[in-house]
Design a protein around this motif. Sequence first.
Motif, short mmCIF file in Angstrom:
data_model
loop_
_atom_site.label_atom_id
_atom_site.label_comp_id
_atom_site.label_asym_id
_atom_site.label_seq_id
_atom_site.Cartn_x
_atom_site.Cartn_y
_atom_site.Cartn_z
N ARG A 27 0.82 -1.20 0.00
CA ARG A 27 0.00 0.00 0.00
C ARG A 27 0.86 1.26 0.00
NH1 ARG A 27 -2.85 1.20 4.57
NH2 ARG A 27 -4.38 2.76 4.01
N ARG A 30 2.39 1.76 -3.39
CA ARG A 30 1.43 2.17 -4.42
C ARG A 30 0.98 3.61 -4.20
NH1 ARG A 30 -3.11 -0.10 -3.94
NH2 ARG A 30 -2.48 -1.44 -2.22
N HIS A 31 0.68 3.93 -2.95
CA HIS A 31 0.22 5.29 -2.66
C HIS A 31 1.32 6.31 -2.91
CE1 HIS A 31 -3.36 3.86 0.00
NE2 HIS A 31 -3.49 3.58 -1.27
N ALA A 34 1.55 6.85 -6.57
CA ALA A 34 0.45 7.69 -7.07
C ALA A 34 0.71 9.15 -6.76
CB ALA A 34 -0.88 7.25 -6.44
N LEU A 35 1.27 9.40 -5.57
CA LEU A 35 1.54 10.77 -5.17
C LEU A 35 2.78 11.32 -5.88
CD1 LEU A 35 0.50 10.23 -1.52
CD2 LEU A 35 -0.53 11.89 -3.07
N ARG A 38 1.62 12.61 -9.01
CA ARG A 38 1.05 13.94 -8.82
C ARG A 38 2.13 15.00 -8.93
NH1 ARG A 38 1.22 16.63 -3.69
NH2 ARG A 38 0.10 18.59 -3.86
N ILE A 41 3.24 15.44 -12.52
CA ILE A 41 2.30 16.22 -13.32
C ILE A 41 2.52 17.70 -13.05
CG2 ILE A 41 -0.14 16.78 -13.66
CD1 ILE A 41 -0.79 13.86 -12.94
N LEU B 94 -3.62 20.24 -10.68
CA LEU B 94 -4.11 19.07 -11.40
C LEU B 94 -5.46 19.41 -12.04
CD1 LEU B 94 -1.82 17.61 -10.10
CD2 LEU B 94 -3.37 15.89 -9.24
N GLN B 98 -7.78 14.49 -13.07
CA GLN B 98 -6.58 13.97 -12.39
C GLN B 98 -6.78 13.96 -10.88
OE1 GLN B 98 -3.80 16.69 -14.10
NE2 GLN B 98 -3.06 15.23 -15.61
N LEU B 102 -6.65 10.56 -8.80
CA LEU B 102 -5.65 10.41 -7.73
C LEU B 102 -6.33 9.90 -6.45
CD1 LEU B 102 -2.88 10.84 -6.37
CD2 LEU B 102 -3.51 13.22 -6.01
N THR B 105 -7.20 6.29 -6.74
CA THR B 105 -6.04 5.42 -6.57
C THR B 105 -5.70 5.30 -5.08
OG1 THR B 105 -5.23 6.34 -8.63
CG2 THR B 105 -3.70 4.97 -7.37
N LEU B 106 -5.76 6.44 -4.39
CA LEU B 106 -5.42 6.41 -2.96
C LEU B 106 -6.47 5.63 -2.16
CD1 LEU B 106 -4.13 10.06 -2.46
CD2 LEU B 106 -2.81 7.97 -2.73
N ASP B 108 -7.62 2.90 -3.26
CA ASP B 108 -7.45 1.52 -3.72
C ASP B 108 -8.56 1.03 -4.63
OD1 ASP B 108 -5.07 1.38 -2.44
OD2 ASP B 108 -5.80 0.30 -0.69
#
Lengths: 276, 332
Positions: A27, A30-31, A34-35, A38, A41, B94, B98, B102, B105-106, B108
């Motif tokens: 977790r 993955r988190h 993902a961040l 961010r 981007i 964003l 997006q 996001l 995704t956070l 799950d």
Amino acid sequence: MTTTLSTPRTSHPVMPAAVTPNPRPFRLLRHSLALAKRSLIKTARTPEALIDVTLQPVLFLIIFVYVFGGAVAGSTHDYLQFLLPGILAQTIATGCIAIGVNLNTDLAKGIFDRFRSLPVPRSAPLLGAVLGDIVRYVIVTLSTLAIGYVMGFRITTDPLSAVAGCALAVLFALCLSWLPVYVSMKVRTPGAVQGLMFALIMPLSFASNVFVGTSTLPGWMQGFVDVNPLTHLVGAVRGLFLGSPLGNHVWWTLAWCAGFVVVFMPLALRAYRKKV
Amino acid sequence: MTAELVIEAEGLVKHFGSTKALQGVDLAVPRGTVLGVLGPNGAGKTTAVRILSTLLTPDAGHARISGFDVVRDAERVRQVIGLTGQYASVDEDLTGRQNLELFGTLLDLGRAGARRRAAELLEWFDLTDAAGRQAKTYSGGMRRRLDLAASLVGSPDVIFLDEPTTGLDPAKREDMWDVVRSLVTAGSTVLLTTQYLEEADALADEITVIDHGRVIAHDTPEGLKRVVGGQTLSVRPADPAQLPLTAAILAEVSAGAEADEIRKGMLAVPVADDTAMTEAVARLAAAGVAVTELALHLPSLDEVFFTLTGRTASDDDTTTTTTTTIKEEVAA
Ligand SMILES: Nc1ncnc2c1ncn2[C@@H]1O[C@H](COP(=O)(O)OP(=O)(O)OP(=O)(O)O)[C@@H](O)[C@H]1O
Ligand SMILES: [Mg+2]
């Protein structure tokens, strides 16, 4: 006209049954990724944020090579060969400051409240920010090399060593960045992060082997230069790019990297938990 | 029927230095209902919401969401709540899409799940056309909607809305109300804060009024209105000479109460229900009275506070100044 909320198209969007209390494996990773995406981007959206780190090596290279090159090394080309690894190290170290400045600005915004109200590991936003910056460091490294190439710099070893030199520089930045991250938790304004970090990194880059060989330095300064992490990074990169003796520079650099992470990462995470 | 309490707080206390933001607040919200927390600036509404949504820990007292303690089981609480804070909490750099992806995704939802959920919410909140634009280019209303959408990504059982309609124009505000109603229809439990009795009346099953960190009233909207007075009908005749005639007509529709001249040329009278308005319009027309203004309204928060506490909410200087400091801190 954009207001049609009064007639929702579906009664209530149906939830994909994925929000389960049992956390899936990896977790944190993955988190964090993902961040990290961010912050990538954000970097991509504001390329002007990269100007300082791309312009700085250009200025330093031009000024030092053409102004001091003849005097210091006898020829501008010889000095460029000597100087480029040093400028790379200096630039990548100053490049770390941005993460502290950005985080300090970011933390004051509501988005961090959102992260904290989600079932996301507390450290993920910080880890994500640090990981996302790898791309910045790669850009800094490649652009510094490209400028050097245009000016006549040539790597004289093999491609593998060249890649190892670049990778070492990026790793160094990644580890060192925990220091500005920590500082950003402790001071009030982005300006203070910037000021404090400059005050730390500038002496490190001048009291080192970045610009000149260190054999002429007075003894007391020699002591400082010998432990200076930048000295070791520059020594290692010079060795990997130009084949100069590596000595223990790589090991010292790695030891410093480990030291930054071991000391400043827990401090930063703790300060973050307290702060938000 | 004694419904299960989804949100329960007992004796919440929170001090910031010498500011006593909360001084023992109790809240209770049964499943599938809306609690309106009504209070003036600095009452402690945001502080209470931040404690319930695990962003702050209380100095004393405790709170449970769906049975999970907000301090000890914060992680579990975060699985079931959605928070729309008073200040926008999306990433401005964003795009709308997006942002939602996001958060998916956070939460799950997986890559495909997050994408699907983002599309649904964008569609629902009518943001599909703006989905590819950075949130900082959004108007205030769009931002508010994106913020609300962001808090619904995980289809939370419990939703906190901190002043969801502040800064929205009347039409957008009604839209937001409809959203809240459909969330409740879909089974969510909602706690919303507001400074308007009208809003609490329109949405809430029960209303808790707080002031200076204390609960000063808790009742159904009807009960509260009985205490603070119901609706008022106000009329401004076009011709001031017709004021006495208008006053007489208003007295009739209000079943006996005298009409007061609340402002120059404006008469007001308490009325029992909405039908009084139609009644008044018909009688005024029949009597040939032209009116320039006619409105039916609930007591303002000031009036509510005056009735409940004997003083107005806004004559409290300390409250306003401290609140300004907070906003500055948030902005810094
Ligand atoms: N982080 C903080 N530091 C210091 N004081 C705070 C902090 N947060 C809130 N306060 C103070 O606590 C009191 C309650 O604030 P809170 O934000 O909960 O009020 P509110 O009811 O949400 O007001 P508003 O309607 O203005 O949003 C205020 O006096 C405020 O100044
Ligand atoms: Mg508030």
